[in-house]
Design an enzyme around this catalytic site. Structure first.
Site, PDB file in Angstrom:
ATOM      1  N   PRO A  23       0.830  -1.212   0.000  1.00  0.00           N
ATOM      2  CA  PRO A  23       0.000   0.000   0.000  1.00  0.00           C
ATOM      3  C   PRO A  23       0.859   1.255   0.000  1.00  0.00           C
ATOM      4  O   PRO A  23       1.849   1.334   0.718  1.00  0.00           O
ATOM      5  CB  PRO A  23      -0.792  -0.128   1.307  1.00  0.00           C
ATOM      6  CG  PRO A  23       0.070  -0.990   2.184  1.00  0.00           C
ATOM      7  CD  PRO A  23       0.768  -1.946   1.270  1.00  0.00           C
ATOM      8  N   THR A  25       0.343   5.632  -0.230  1.00  0.00           N
ATOM      9  CA  THR A  25      -0.536   6.791  -0.299  1.00  0.00           C
ATOM     10  C   THR A  25      -0.318   7.539  -1.600  1.00  0.00           C
ATOM     11  O   THR A  25       0.810   7.869  -1.961  1.00  0.00           O
ATOM     12  CB  THR A  25      -0.273   7.728   0.894  1.00  0.00           C
ATOM     13  OG1 THR A  25      -0.597   7.046   2.093  1.00  0.00           O
ATOM     14  CG2 THR A  25      -1.109   8.999   0.788  1.00  0.00           C
ATOM     15  N   GLN A  98      -6.845  -1.325   1.805  1.00  0.00           N
ATOM     16  CA  GLN A  98      -6.246  -1.086   3.118  1.00  0.00           C
ATOM     17  C   GLN A  98      -7.083  -0.058   3.874  1.00  0.00           C
ATOM     18  O   GLN A  98      -7.339   1.047   3.380  1.00  0.00           O
ATOM     19  CB  GLN A  98      -4.811  -0.574   3.008  1.00  0.00           C
ATOM     20  CG  GLN A  98      -4.143  -0.557   4.400  1.00  0.00           C
ATOM     21  CD  GLN A  98      -2.828   0.167   4.432  1.00  0.00           C
ATOM     22  OE1 GLN A  98      -2.782   1.372   4.199  1.00  0.00           O
ATOM     23  NE2 GLN A  98      -1.757  -0.546   4.746  1.00  0.00           N
ATOM     24  N   HIS A 174      -4.633  -1.438   8.694  1.00  0.00           N
ATOM     25  CA  HIS A 174      -3.330  -0.767   8.812  1.00  0.00           C
ATOM     26  C   HIS A 174      -3.003  -0.570  10.292  1.00  0.00           C
ATOM     27  O   HIS A 174      -3.522   0.329  10.949  1.00  0.00           O
ATOM     28  CB  HIS A 174      -3.382   0.577   8.097  1.00  0.00           C
ATOM     29  CG  HIS A 174      -2.031   1.153   7.771  1.00  0.00           C
ATOM     30  ND1 HIS A 174      -0.859   0.671   8.312  1.00  0.00           N
ATOM     31  CD2 HIS A 174      -1.666   2.166   6.935  1.00  0.00           C
ATOM     32  CE1 HIS A 174       0.167   1.372   7.841  1.00  0.00           C
ATOM     33  NE2 HIS A 174      -0.305   2.283   7.000  1.00  0.00           N
ATOM     34  N   ASN A 177       3.049   2.176  10.823  1.00  0.00           N
ATOM     35  CA  ASN A 177       3.445   3.515  10.355  1.00  0.00           C
ATOM     36  C   ASN A 177       2.923   4.679  11.178  1.00  0.00           C
ATOM     37  O   ASN A 177       2.791   5.792  10.675  1.00  0.00           O
ATOM     38  CB  ASN A 177       3.026   3.706   8.897  1.00  0.00           C
ATOM     39  CG  ASN A 177       3.777   2.800   7.951  1.00  0.00           C
ATOM     40  OD1 ASN A 177       4.617   2.017   8.366  1.00  0.00           O
ATOM     41  ND2 ASN A 177       3.465   2.886   6.674  1.00  0.00           N
ATOM     42  N   TYR A 179      -0.054   5.268  12.586  1.00  0.00           N
ATOM     43  CA  TYR A 179      -1.457   5.659  12.504  1.00  0.00           C
ATOM     44  C   TYR A 179      -2.231   5.097  13.691  1.00  0.00           C
ATOM     45  O   TYR A 179      -1.645   4.551  14.620  1.00  0.00           O
ATOM     46  CB  TYR A 179      -2.021   5.278  11.140  1.00  0.00           C
ATOM     47  CG  TYR A 179      -1.250   5.941  10.027  1.00  0.00           C
ATOM     48  CD1 TYR A 179      -1.152   7.334   9.961  1.00  0.00           C
ATOM     49  CD2 TYR A 179      -0.555   5.194   9.075  1.00  0.00           C
ATOM     50  CE1 TYR A 179      -0.411   7.962   8.984  1.00  0.00           C
ATOM     51  CE2 TYR A 179       0.189   5.818   8.081  1.00  0.00           C
ATOM     52  CZ  TYR A 179       0.263   7.198   8.043  1.00  0.00           C
ATOM     53  OH  TYR A 179       1.005   7.834   7.076  1.00  0.00           O
ATOM     54  N   ARG A 226      -1.549  -5.406   8.974  1.00  0.00           N
ATOM     55  CA  ARG A 226      -0.183  -4.913   8.740  1.00  0.00           C
ATOM     56  C   ARG A 226       0.407  -4.302  10.004  1.00  0.00           C
ATOM     57  O   ARG A 226      -0.255  -3.518  10.695  1.00  0.00           O
ATOM     58  CB  ARG A 226      -0.168  -3.871   7.620  1.00  0.00           C
ATOM     59  CG  ARG A 226       1.242  -3.622   7.084  1.00  0.00           C
ATOM     60  CD  ARG A 226       1.243  -2.714   5.883  1.00  0.00           C
ATOM     61  NE  ARG A 226       2.428  -2.943   5.077  1.00  0.00           N
ATOM     62  CZ  ARG A 226       3.125  -1.980   4.478  1.00  0.00           C
ATOM     63  NH1 ARG A 226       2.764  -0.721   4.601  1.00  0.00           N
ATOM     64  NH2 ARG A 226       4.187  -2.271   3.747  1.00  0.00           N
ATOM     65  N   ASN A 234       6.163   8.979  12.000  1.00  0.00           N
ATOM     66  CA  ASN A 234       5.071   9.706  12.647  1.00  0.00           C
ATOM     67  C   ASN A 234       5.235   9.764  14.167  1.00  0.00           C
ATOM     68  O   ASN A 234       4.265   9.693  14.924  1.00  0.00           O
ATOM     69  CB  ASN A 234       3.708   9.123  12.270  1.00  0.00           C
ATOM     70  CG  ASN A 234       3.283   9.513  10.873  1.00  0.00           C
ATOM     71  OD1 ASN A 234       3.527  10.628  10.428  1.00  0.00           O
ATOM     72  ND2 ASN A 234       2.648   8.590  10.165  1.00  0.00           N
ATOM     73  N   GLY A 312       7.081  -1.807  -2.817  1.00  0.00           N
ATOM     74  CA  GLY A 312       6.415  -0.518  -2.842  1.00  0.00           C
ATOM     75  C   GLY A 312       6.801   0.294  -4.058  1.00  0.00           C
ATOM     76  O   GLY A 312       6.230   0.141  -5.136  1.00  0.00           O
TER      77      GLY A 312
END
Length: 355
Positions: A23, A25, A98, A174, A177, A179, A226, A234, A312
């Site tokens: 995935p 963005t 996702q 997800h 990362n 989030y 994931r 982040n 990716g």
């Protein structure tokens, strides 16, 4: 010896090969967070992947953290995704959506008036997010109440149902990362002392309950998860990775999910431990920083480290990547300033990717 070009049965669906598109963005959605005709072109071009996992797709309005990202929480969004999944299926591909709630990563200017980013605790992430007005500092999120946490879990389940209605073969939660799901796992972002934090069991609870609700909604065989242990992206700081992710994997295992997708850090020993303790399909996005994942990663399938390997940025530069890998090249080098994939509409790919 198993190779990357052999088929694989994932959740009862036959994949043509063991090469997955990670995935990433794209920030290309149309009005109202809808997929566009160009979205269908983009993913259909990459239908040669054994599995496509889409860009992060918000399960609710407040789950959006970047400009022009798509959703799966309205009838218009569901309808807009249908031509995308149809296009991928016509070309023989398998595609998962996702589901990505960004939590504290975002800005009020990206949300409807009066709506602010939310998180497990009122702790702002260090850094900035890109908006239509330029980069803006992350704000302090509003702490989710117990009732709101349960509503957010239900939002994930509703979005999963919408994904199936839109023709997706499944969804990936997800949990990586930095989030929302990852924020609950991380002690620097989750400072709660109630049942949703405080202990390892408390911090993994949100992730487990999201996965449980989604599996109950559409069947565990259509759900991937994931993770990215130790990934500081982040402004995430994690302690006791083995304890946290060992507990998470043990809690997720009884759900019989389609797969676990690991975005690896510099901890191959942790990767091997998780692989050993995960009973289902294991997808690895290997640690190759600062280089893009390349052909050498296919050896991880041969030696049994992973069932599938995800790529990716190489998929951006090489829409027919599985074919090129099988032929030994040639490969285009990923370059965020270059137009990729023969998109007639001529859009660029953003340099900030979440693969």
């Amino acid at each position: 010896m198993t190779t990357a070009f052999e088929p694989f049965l994932l959740g009862g669906v036959r994949l043509a090969n063991r090469i997955a598109m990670a995935p990433m963005t794209r920030s290309r959605a149309g009005e109202g967070g809808t997929a566009t005709e160009s979205t269908a072109v983009y993913y259909a071009q990459r239908a040669g992947a054994g599995l496509i996992v889409t860009e992060g797709t918000q399960p609710s309005v407040v789950g959006q953290g970047y400009p022009d990202t798509p959703g799966l929480h309205s009838a218009e969004q569901v309808a807009a995704w249908r031509p995308v999944t149809d296009a991928v299926h016509r070309d023989g591909g398998v595609i998962y959506a996702q589901l990505m709630h960004t939590g504290r990563i975002g800005h009020p200017s990206l949300l409807p008036d009066g709506v602010v980013p939310v998180g497990p605790s009122p702790v702002a992430a260090k850094g900035q997010v890109f908006t239509h007005e330029g980069p803006k500092e992350f704000v302090t999120p509003r702490e989710l109440t117990d009732e709101e946490i349960r509503r957010t879990i239900a939002d994930f389940a509703d979005a999963a149902r919408n994904a199936i209605d839109a023709g997706f073969d499944g969804v990936e939660i997800h949990g990586a990362n930095g989030y929302l799901v990852h924020q609950f796992l991380a002690s620097n972002a989750n400072r709660r002392t109630d049942a949703w934090g405080g202990t390892t069991e408390g911090r993994i609870r949100f992730a487990v309950e999201v996965a449980t609700a989604v599996a109950e909604a559409i069947g565990g065989h259509r759900v991937g998860f994931r993770i990215s242990p130790g990934n500081p992206f982040n402004d995430i700081a994690e302690e006791n990775l083995e304890e946290t992710y060992g507990a998470l994997v043990r809690a997720l295992a009884p759900l019989e999910l389609a797969y676990l997708h690991l975005m690896e850090g510099p901890h191959r020993d942790l990767t091997l431990n998780l692989r050993e303790n995960w009973p289902g399909a294991f997808i690895l996005n290997p640690f190759t920083h600062p280089e893009a994942t390349g052909p050498d990663a296919l050896a991880l399938i041969k030696d049994g480290t992973a069932d599938l390997v995800s790529f990716g940025s190489m998929f951006l530069a090489n829409p027919d990547l599985p074919h090129r890998l099988k032929q030994g090249g040639p490969f285009n080098t990923p370059d965020p300033t270059t137009f990729y994939g023969g998109d007639d509409q001529g859009y660029t790919d953003y340099p900030s990717l979440t693969a």
